[in-house]
Motif scaffolding. Structure first.
Motif, PDB file in Angstrom:
ATOM      1  N   LYS A 163       0.844  -1.199   0.000  1.00  0.00           N
ATOM      2  CA  LYS A 163       0.000   0.000   0.000  1.00  0.00           C
ATOM      3  C   LYS A 163       0.882   1.253   0.000  1.00  0.00           C
ATOM      4  O   LYS A 163       0.633   2.204  -0.735  1.00  0.00           O
ATOM      5  N   PHE A 164       1.931   1.239   0.813  1.00  0.00           N
ATOM      6  CA  PHE A 164       2.883   2.346   0.858  1.00  0.00           C
ATOM      7  C   PHE A 164       3.555   2.529  -0.499  1.00  0.00           C
ATOM      8  O   PHE A 164       3.692   3.641  -0.999  1.00  0.00           O
ATOM      9  N   MET A 165       3.980   1.418  -1.107  1.00  0.00           N
ATOM     10  CA  MET A 165       4.655   1.482  -2.400  1.00  0.00           C
ATOM     11  C   MET A 165       3.730   2.054  -3.477  1.00  0.00           C
ATOM     12  O   MET A 165       4.174   2.861  -4.308  1.00  0.00           O
ATOM     13  N   ALA A 166       2.487   1.661  -3.468  1.00  0.00           N
ATOM     14  CA  ALA A 166       1.531   2.178  -4.455  1.00  0.00           C
ATOM     15  C   ALA A 166       1.338   3.681  -4.287  1.00  0.00           C
ATOM     16  O   ALA A 166       1.293   4.433  -5.268  1.00  0.00           O
ATOM     17  N   GLN A 167       1.265   4.117  -3.041  1.00  0.00           N
ATOM     18  CA  GLN A 167       1.113   5.542  -2.753  1.00  0.00           C
ATOM     19  C   GLN A 167       2.333   6.317  -3.245  1.00  0.00           C
ATOM     20  O   GLN A 167       2.206   7.356  -3.902  1.00  0.00           O
ATOM     21  N   LYS A 168       3.525   5.808  -2.973  1.00  0.00           N
ATOM     22  CA  LYS A 168       4.753   6.483  -3.399  1.00  0.00           C
ATOM     23  C   LYS A 168       4.907   6.458  -4.912  1.00  0.00           C
ATOM     24  O   LYS A 168       5.375   7.431  -5.506  1.00  0.00           O
ATOM     25  N   GLN A 169       4.506   5.368  -5.545  1.00  0.00           N
ATOM     26  CA  GLN A 169       4.573   5.287  -7.001  1.00  0.00           C
ATOM     27  C   GLN A 169       3.652   6.324  -7.629  1.00  0.00           C
ATOM     28  O   GLN A 169       4.022   6.992  -8.596  1.00  0.00           O
ATOM     29  N   LYS A 170       2.469   6.482  -7.052  1.00  0.00           N
ATOM     30  CA  LYS A 170       1.510   7.468  -7.544  1.00  0.00           C
ATOM     31  C   LYS A 170       2.086   8.880  -7.400  1.00  0.00           C
ATOM     32  O   LYS A 170       1.991   9.698  -8.314  1.00  0.00           O
ATOM     33  N   GLU A 171       2.699   9.155  -6.237  1.00  0.00           N
ATOM     34  CA  GLU A 171       3.322  10.464  -6.017  1.00  0.00           C
ATOM     35  C   GLU A 171       4.473  10.675  -7.001  1.00  0.00           C
ATOM     36  O   GLU A 171       4.632  11.758  -7.548  1.00  0.00           O
ATOM     37  N   TYR A 172       5.272   9.643  -7.203  1.00  0.00           N
ATOM     38  CA  TYR A 172       6.427   9.731  -8.107  1.00  0.00           C
ATOM     39  C   TYR A 172       5.979  10.026  -9.533  1.00  0.00           C
ATOM     40  O   TYR A 172       6.585  10.840 -10.220  1.00  0.00           O
ATOM     41  N   ASP A 173       4.926   9.365  -9.972  1.00  0.00           N
ATOM     42  CA  ASP A 173       4.433   9.546 -11.336  1.00  0.00           C
ATOM     43  C   ASP A 173       3.817  10.921 -11.564  1.00  0.00           C
ATOM     44  O   ASP A 173       3.775  11.409 -12.691  1.00  0.00           O
ATOM     45  N   SER A 174       3.333  11.571 -10.508  1.00  0.00           N
ATOM     46  CA  SER A 174       2.622  12.837 -10.666  1.00  0.00           C
ATOM     47  C   SER A 174       3.508  14.067 -10.461  1.00  0.00           C
ATOM     48  O   SER A 174       3.033  15.182 -10.573  1.00  0.00           O
ATOM     49  N   PHE A 187      15.328   8.229  -0.690  1.00  0.00           N
ATOM     50  CA  PHE A 187      15.858   6.889  -0.899  1.00  0.00           C
ATOM     51  C   PHE A 187      14.931   6.035  -1.761  1.00  0.00           C
ATOM     52  O   PHE A 187      15.342   5.460  -2.766  1.00  0.00           O
ATOM     53  N   PHE A 188      13.674   5.974  -1.379  1.00  0.00           N
ATOM     54  CA  PHE A 188      12.714   5.129  -2.091  1.00  0.00           C
ATOM     55  C   PHE A 188      12.538   5.590  -3.533  1.00  0.00           C
ATOM     56  O   PHE A 188      12.509   4.778  -4.461  1.00  0.00           O
ATOM     57  N   THR A 189      12.453   6.890  -3.734  1.00  0.00           N
ATOM     58  CA  THR A 189      12.287   7.441  -5.072  1.00  0.00           C
ATOM     59  C   THR A 189      13.514   7.140  -5.938  1.00  0.00           C
ATOM     60  O   THR A 189      13.383   6.810  -7.120  1.00  0.00           O
ATOM     61  N   ALA A 190      14.699   7.233  -5.344  1.00  0.00           N
ATOM     62  CA  ALA A 190      15.930   6.942  -6.088  1.00  0.00           C
ATOM     63  C   ALA A 190      15.945   5.482  -6.549  1.00  0.00           C
ATOM     64  O   ALA A 190      16.340   5.189  -7.685  1.00  0.00           O
ATOM     65  N   ILE A 191      15.517   4.583  -5.701  1.00  0.00           N
ATOM     66  CA  ILE A 191      15.473   3.170  -6.080  1.00  0.00           C
ATOM     67  C   ILE A 191      14.440   2.946  -7.182  1.00  0.00           C
ATOM     68  O   ILE A 191      14.698   2.216  -8.141  1.00  0.00           O
ATOM     69  N   MET A 192      13.281   3.585  -7.055  1.00  0.00           N
ATOM     70  CA  MET A 192      12.251   3.448  -8.098  1.00  0.00           C
ATOM     71  C   MET A 192      12.792   3.933  -9.438  1.00  0.00           C
ATOM     72  O   MET A 192      12.560   3.309 -10.471  1.00  0.00           O
ATOM     73  N   ARG A 193      13.523   5.042  -9.440  1.00  0.00           N
ATOM     74  CA  ARG A 193      14.087   5.591 -10.669  1.00  0.00           C
ATOM     75  C   ARG A 193      15.076   4.604 -11.293  1.00  0.00           C
ATOM     76  O   ARG A 193      15.068   4.382 -12.502  1.00  0.00           O
ATOM     77  N   GLU A 194      15.920   3.997 -10.470  1.00  0.00           N
ATOM     78  CA  GLU A 194      16.904   3.037 -10.976  1.00  0.00           C
ATOM     79  C   GLU A 194      16.237   1.768 -11.514  1.00  0.00           C
ATOM     80  O   GLU A 194      16.706   1.186 -12.485  1.00  0.00           O
ATOM     81  N   LEU A 195      15.163   1.346 -10.873  1.00  0.00           N
ATOM     82  CA  LEU A 195      14.490   0.113 -11.303  1.00  0.00           C
ATOM     83  C   LEU A 195      13.766   0.267 -12.633  1.00  0.00           C
ATOM     84  O   LEU A 195      13.468  -0.720 -13.301  1.00  0.00           O
ATOM     85  N   PHE A 211      11.687  -6.715  -4.916  1.00  0.00           N
ATOM     86  CA  PHE A 211      12.946  -6.064  -4.590  1.00  0.00           C
ATOM     87  C   PHE A 211      12.695  -4.823  -3.741  1.00  0.00           C
ATOM     88  O   PHE A 211      13.365  -4.596  -2.743  1.00  0.00           O
ATOM     89  N   LEU A 212      11.719  -4.009  -4.129  1.00  0.00           N
ATOM     90  CA  LEU A 212      11.376  -2.812  -3.354  1.00  0.00           C
ATOM     91  C   LEU A 212      10.870  -3.189  -1.960  1.00  0.00           C
ATOM     92  O   LEU A 212      11.226  -2.557  -0.971  1.00  0.00           O
ATOM     93  N   ARG A 213      10.031  -4.226  -1.890  1.00  0.00           N
ATOM     94  CA  ARG A 213       9.526  -4.681  -0.601  1.00  0.00           C
ATOM     95  C   ARG A 213      10.679  -5.072   0.321  1.00  0.00           C
ATOM     96  O   ARG A 213      10.753  -4.642   1.465  1.00  0.00           O
ATOM     97  N   ASP A 214      11.589  -5.881  -0.199  1.00  0.00           N
ATOM     98  CA  ASP A 214      12.720  -6.328   0.608  1.00  0.00           C
ATOM     99  C   ASP A 214      13.617  -5.162   1.004  1.00  0.00           C
ATOM    100  O   ASP A 214      14.155  -5.131   2.107  1.00  0.00           O
ATOM    101  N   THR A 215      13.758  -4.194   0.110  1.00  0.00           N
ATOM    102  CA  THR A 215      14.568  -3.018   0.391  1.00  0.00           C
ATOM    103  C   THR A 215      13.957  -2.195   1.524  1.00  0.00           C
ATOM    104  O   THR A 215      14.667  -1.603   2.323  1.00  0.00           O
ATOM    105  N   LEU A 216      12.642  -2.173   1.613  1.00  0.00           N
ATOM    106  CA  LEU A 216      11.979  -1.455   2.702  1.00  0.00           C
ATOM    107  C   LEU A 216      12.010  -2.239   4.013  1.00  0.00           C
ATOM    108  O   LEU A 216      12.102  -1.657   5.083  1.00  0.00           O
ATOM    109  N   VAL A 217      11.926  -3.553   3.943  1.00  0.00           N
ATOM    110  CA  VAL A 217      11.908  -4.374   5.163  1.00  0.00           C
ATOM    111  C   VAL A 217      13.282  -4.408   5.825  1.00  0.00           C
ATOM    112  O   VAL A 217      13.378  -4.365   7.053  1.00  0.00           O
ATOM    113  N   ASN A 218      14.350  -4.464   5.050  1.00  0.00           N
ATOM    114  CA  ASN A 218      15.692  -4.595   5.624  1.00  0.00           C
ATOM    115  C   ASN A 218      16.082  -3.470   6.575  1.00  0.00           C
ATOM    116  O   ASN A 218      16.562  -3.745   7.673  1.00  0.00           O
TER     117      ASN A 218
END
Length: 128
Positions: free
Chosen positions: A65-76, A86-94, A107-114
């Protein structure tokens, strides 16, 4: 309860924290349980392994749910001269790995859990 209220956010954080703690507890107990027993529990989804499965479902729900929210923010948002997140930088690289065998969602999920696991462990160590 009003959606988006402070109580709603706090209750979700408490559920996430409880799921994380439950998962850690079960993983720790695996070291004291004979492998055939916890593997059987895992297959049958009973006992501690059910608790672990439920914890993973709660963590996944919260994180996805968090990832979907951040993806929506990133796209807009336009991405010129943005501050480092950090999260946005990883999304950009992926974005460069789309179409490959890399499962970017996991990969994003695991990156947030670690980092969460590292934080919990260091706080626990400091308090004991």
């Amino acid at each position: 309860m009003v959606k988006g209220s402070l109580n709603d956010k706090v209750s979700k954080q408490i559920l996430y924290s409880k799921a994380f703690t439950d998962g850690e507890e079960v993983i720790l107990l695996r070291h004291a349980t004979p492998p055939f027993l916890w593997k059987l529990q895992q297959i049958l989804r009973v006992g501690n392994e059910k608790k672990l499965s439920d914890a993973w479902k709660s963590l996944d729900h919260f994180i996805y749910k968090f990832m979907a929210q951040k993806q929506k923010e990133y796209d807009s948002v336009s991405h010129e001269a943005e501050r480092f997140v950090f999260f946005t930088a990883i999304m950009r690289e992926l974005k460069d790995y789309s179409g490959t065998s890399l499962d970017s969602t996991k990969f994003l999920r695991d990156t947030l859990v670690n980092p969460t696991a590292a934080r919990y462990d260091s706080v626990t160590s400091a308090l004991s």
